[in-house]
Scaffold this motif. Structure first.
Motif, PDB file in Angstrom:
ATOM      1  N   CYS A 192       0.853  -1.191   0.000  1.00  0.00           N
ATOM      2  CA  CYS A 192       0.000   0.000   0.000  1.00  0.00           C
ATOM      3  C   CYS A 192       0.882   1.231   0.000  1.00  0.00           C
ATOM      4  O   CYS A 192       1.779   1.369   0.830  1.00  0.00           O
ATOM      5  CB  CYS A 192      -0.917   0.020   1.217  1.00  0.00           C
ATOM      6  N   PHE A 203      -4.206  -2.202   4.394  1.00  0.00           N
ATOM      7  CA  PHE A 203      -4.494  -2.214   2.951  1.00  0.00           C
ATOM      8  C   PHE A 203      -3.483  -3.090   2.195  1.00  0.00           C
ATOM      9  O   PHE A 203      -3.816  -3.717   1.198  1.00  0.00           O
ATOM     10  CB  PHE A 203      -4.473  -0.789   2.385  1.00  0.00           C
ATOM     11  N   SER A 204      -2.242  -3.109   2.676  1.00  0.00           N
ATOM     12  CA  SER A 204      -1.239  -3.939   1.988  1.00  0.00           C
ATOM     13  C   SER A 204      -1.635  -5.413   2.064  1.00  0.00           C
ATOM     14  O   SER A 204      -1.475  -6.163   1.113  1.00  0.00           O
ATOM     15  CB  SER A 204       0.156  -3.709   2.568  1.00  0.00           C
ATOM     16  N   GLN A 207      -4.428  -6.355  -0.383  1.00  0.00           N
ATOM     17  CA  GLN A 207      -3.970  -6.590  -1.758  1.00  0.00           C
ATOM     18  C   GLN A 207      -3.748  -8.083  -2.005  1.00  0.00           C
ATOM     19  O   GLN A 207      -3.831  -8.556  -3.141  1.00  0.00           O
ATOM     20  CB  GLN A 207      -2.675  -5.828  -2.034  1.00  0.00           C
ATOM     21  N   ARG A 210      -6.311 -10.328  -3.786  1.00  0.00           N
ATOM     22  CA  ARG A 210      -6.409 -10.369  -5.255  1.00  0.00           C
ATOM     23  C   ARG A 210      -5.813 -11.674  -5.794  1.00  0.00           C
ATOM     24  O   ARG A 210      -4.958 -12.276  -5.155  1.00  0.00           O
ATOM     25  CB  ARG A 210      -5.651  -9.179  -5.866  1.00  0.00           C
ATOM     26  N   ASN A 216      -3.662  -4.840 -12.470  1.00  0.00           N
ATOM     27  CA  ASN A 216      -4.099  -3.638 -11.777  1.00  0.00           C
ATOM     28  C   ASN A 216      -4.784  -2.687 -12.760  1.00  0.00           C
ATOM     29  O   ASN A 216      -4.225  -2.382 -13.815  1.00  0.00           O
ATOM     30  CB  ASN A 216      -2.883  -2.954 -11.140  1.00  0.00           C
ATOM     31  N   LEU A 221       0.162   1.824 -11.561  1.00  0.00           N
ATOM     32  CA  LEU A 221       0.397   0.765 -10.576  1.00  0.00           C
ATOM     33  C   LEU A 221       0.653  -0.572 -11.274  1.00  0.00           C
ATOM     34  O   LEU A 221       1.470  -1.377 -10.826  1.00  0.00           O
ATOM     35  CB  LEU A 221      -0.787   0.650  -9.613  1.00  0.00           C
ATOM     36  N   GLU A 225       3.871  -2.807 -10.689  1.00  0.00           N
ATOM     37  CA  GLU A 225       3.781  -4.226 -10.286  1.00  0.00           C
ATOM     38  C   GLU A 225       4.651  -5.112 -11.190  1.00  0.00           C
ATOM     39  O   GLU A 225       5.416  -5.957 -10.715  1.00  0.00           O
ATOM     40  CB  GLU A 225       2.322  -4.709 -10.353  1.00  0.00           C
ATOM     41  N   LYS A 252       1.307  -6.999  -5.831  1.00  0.00           N
ATOM     42  CA  LYS A 252      -0.021  -6.365  -5.873  1.00  0.00           C
ATOM     43  C   LYS A 252       0.064  -5.049  -5.107  1.00  0.00           C
ATOM     44  O   LYS A 252       0.415  -5.048  -3.919  1.00  0.00           O
ATOM     45  CB  LYS A 252      -1.062  -7.278  -5.214  1.00  0.00           C
ATOM     46  N   GLY A 254      -1.722  -1.277  -4.070  1.00  0.00           N
ATOM     47  CA  GLY A 254      -2.864  -0.376  -3.995  1.00  0.00           C
ATOM     48  C   GLY A 254      -2.459   0.928  -3.337  1.00  0.00           C
ATOM     49  O   GLY A 254      -1.306   1.083  -2.903  1.00  0.00           O
ATOM     50  N   THR A 255      -3.398   1.843  -3.278  1.00  0.00           N
ATOM     51  CA  THR A 255      -3.093   3.129  -2.650  1.00  0.00           C
ATOM     52  C   THR A 255      -4.187   3.497  -1.653  1.00  0.00           C
ATOM     53  O   THR A 255      -5.309   3.000  -1.724  1.00  0.00           O
ATOM     54  CB  THR A 255      -3.017   4.266  -3.694  1.00  0.00           C
TER      55      THR A 255
END
Lengths: 292, 191
Positions: A192, A203-204, A207, A210, A216, A221, A225, A252, A254-255
């Motif tokens: 994240c 959040f990390s 991910q 997934r 993504n 991103l 990746e 993977k 995300g933000t």
């Protein structure tokens, strides 16, 4: 035993003993890639044998059956208290049956009560959603890979990492370098960018829900990746840190929005023994379908 | 392929080098975080337990009792060894270990102790709990079960053809040091 408890017990059993299909496919590709006769190739062969044996014997893939993390998507009005109580009972039962190791220890006294039940154990993340179904995803995350997770606060002068995607890249690849084989590679990174320290890590981990073969939807991103995956696999760390071609199976990213003053890059490392499955339940808690 | 059967001699351990595959047939003792801290801080082994010439396995197995009340190991892969780095050198010296089995490798102090006292670090495949549990033919005994809990107890296990690779030898060689240095250089070129 209620329908819900039976469903959750089966979810725990399968998650502990069976690797998800997307991970299995990726491991087979990695096995092909390692050069025959090397200790990296032997390690991948043994990993594959282990996956098959665990499934056949319905026993834990890895003895570290990990932190027990439930992610529950549920309708508005869903009784979360009753669900958590039933899930704890299923965890207790799974521990007695040896699907889970006696793996939860009082942080203060070090006492292991042998049930896997206690403050924060298991962990529940409930999310309300508009549908009527209940989706329960379960992740069993071992301590070896959890210990090599890392959080960077940018800028990081030692790494020369600024507050931009190039800086994120340096931080993430440093985490791969520092982890070497200690997190039971080849592993998967959940990352994240942003958030506060706690939500960044949370959040990390999300991910990691997934599938390995998804892409993504955010082009920057997605590029990052693929870049991290390819670069990490060029470093020669390899399975178990033995040297070799497969250091990572997936990345993977995300933000989460951040406050202007903070810029965290939070990295959760998942071992090859990627235990993550999920089910769809009906209103009575009966198992309808398997996710993944 | 070298077969190691404890008690192991100094000469046999010193003949091993990084990259050698080995198989252990005989007795293994598990020991991890709680055991290492306890022993390194001056704790005594239970009466009758002697590790001299033996192999300590960094492992917290899943063990259940079968219908007849006998211990049964259902999963038993290695745990990350680096956590024992503060304690391992002293334990190798004091208790006369010839081998340590774990995963992820260990640091310079352990490597120096291996060289000084005739010990090798044997890397098992992390996460391979089923393949490795299949090598366990019997549970002979368990120590510190009450004090430390099941994963942290010392389990005395009989194993047959337990597979591992020498990644730190008694000649000062370490695959982990080599791979770290090489991967650090490779990364520097790609930043």
């Amino acid at each position: 035993m209620t329908g819900l408890q039976a469903s959750l017990l089966e979810l725990i059993r399968r998650t502990s003993a069976e690797i998800p299909d997307d991970v299995q496919r990726t491991i087979l590709v990695a096995l092909e890639r390692e050069k025959a006769g090397t200790i990296a190739a032997s390690a991948m062969e043994l990993i594959q044998r282990n996956i098959e044996l665990a499934r056949k014997k319905s026993q834990p893939i890895c003895q570290d059956t990990g932190s027990v993390l439930f992610y529950v998507d549920c309708p508005v009005g869903f009784d979360q208290i009753a669900f958590a109580e039933t899930a704890r009972e299923a965890v207790r039962q799974a521990t007695r049956k040896g699907y889970l190791r006696q793996n939860s220890v009082d942080a203060l006294t070090g006492k292991n009560y042998g049930t896997n039940i206690g403050p924060g154990a298991p962990t529940f993340h409930f999310h309300a959603h508009p549908g009527a179904d209940v989706h329960v995803r379960l992740m069993l995350k071992g301590g070896g890979c959890e210990n090599v997770g890392a959080q960077y606060s940018l800028p990081d002068e030692a790494l020369g990492a600024d507050r931009d995607l190039a800086g994120c890249r340096k931080a993430i690849l440093d985490a791969v370098l520092q982890a070497q084989g200690k997190g039971c590679g080849p592993g998967v990174l959940g990352v994240c960018i942003g958030g506060d320290r706690a939500t960044g890590y949370e959040f990390s981990k999300q991910q990691l829900l997934r599938t390995l073969d998804d892409r993504n939807p955010v082009p920057e991103l997605d590029a990052l990746e693929q870049d991290i995956l390819n670069t990490a696999n060029d470093l020669g760390i390899g399975p178990m840190g033995f040297g070799g071609k497969t250091t990572l199976l997936g990345v993977k990213i995300g933000t989460a929005n951040r406050v202007p003053a903070s810029y965290f890059v939070s990295i959760s490392y998942m071992c090859w023994a990627y235990r993550r499955l999920g089910v769809t339940l009906d209103a009575q808690g009966h198992l309808q379908d398997w996710l993944y | 392929m070298t077969t190691l059967t404890p008690p192991i001699s100094d000469a046999q351990i010193r003949a091993l080098k990084v990259g050698d595959p080995v198989e252990v047939t005989g007795t293994l003792f598990t020991g991890r975080d709680a055991v290492h801290k306890y022993l390194a801080k001056g704790g005594a082994l239970p009466a009758g337990l002697d590790l001299r010439g033996g192999i300590l396995y960094h492992c917290g197995p899943v063990v259940i009792k079968d219908e007849a009340g006998r211990w049964k190991v259902v999963a038993a892969g290695p745990t990350t060894s680096t956590r024992e780095e503060p304690y391992q050198a002293r334990i190798i010296e004091q208790f006369g270990l010839r081998g340590v089995i774990g995963k992820g490798g260990m640091g310079e102090r352990t490597l120096a102790a291996c060289q000084a006292h005739g010990c090798a670090y044997l890397h098992a495949v992390g996460g391979a709990a089923q393949v490795l549990a299949e090598c366990i033919t019997a549970v002979r005994n368990v120590y510190f079960l009450e004090e430390f809990g099941s994963p942290e107890a010392i389990w005395e296990l009989e194993v047959e053809r337990f597979p591992a690779v020498v990644t730190m030898d008694a000649r000062g060689g370490s695959l982990h040091r080599d791979v770290f240095e090489a991967s650090r250089a490779a990364l520097a070129e790609r930043l």
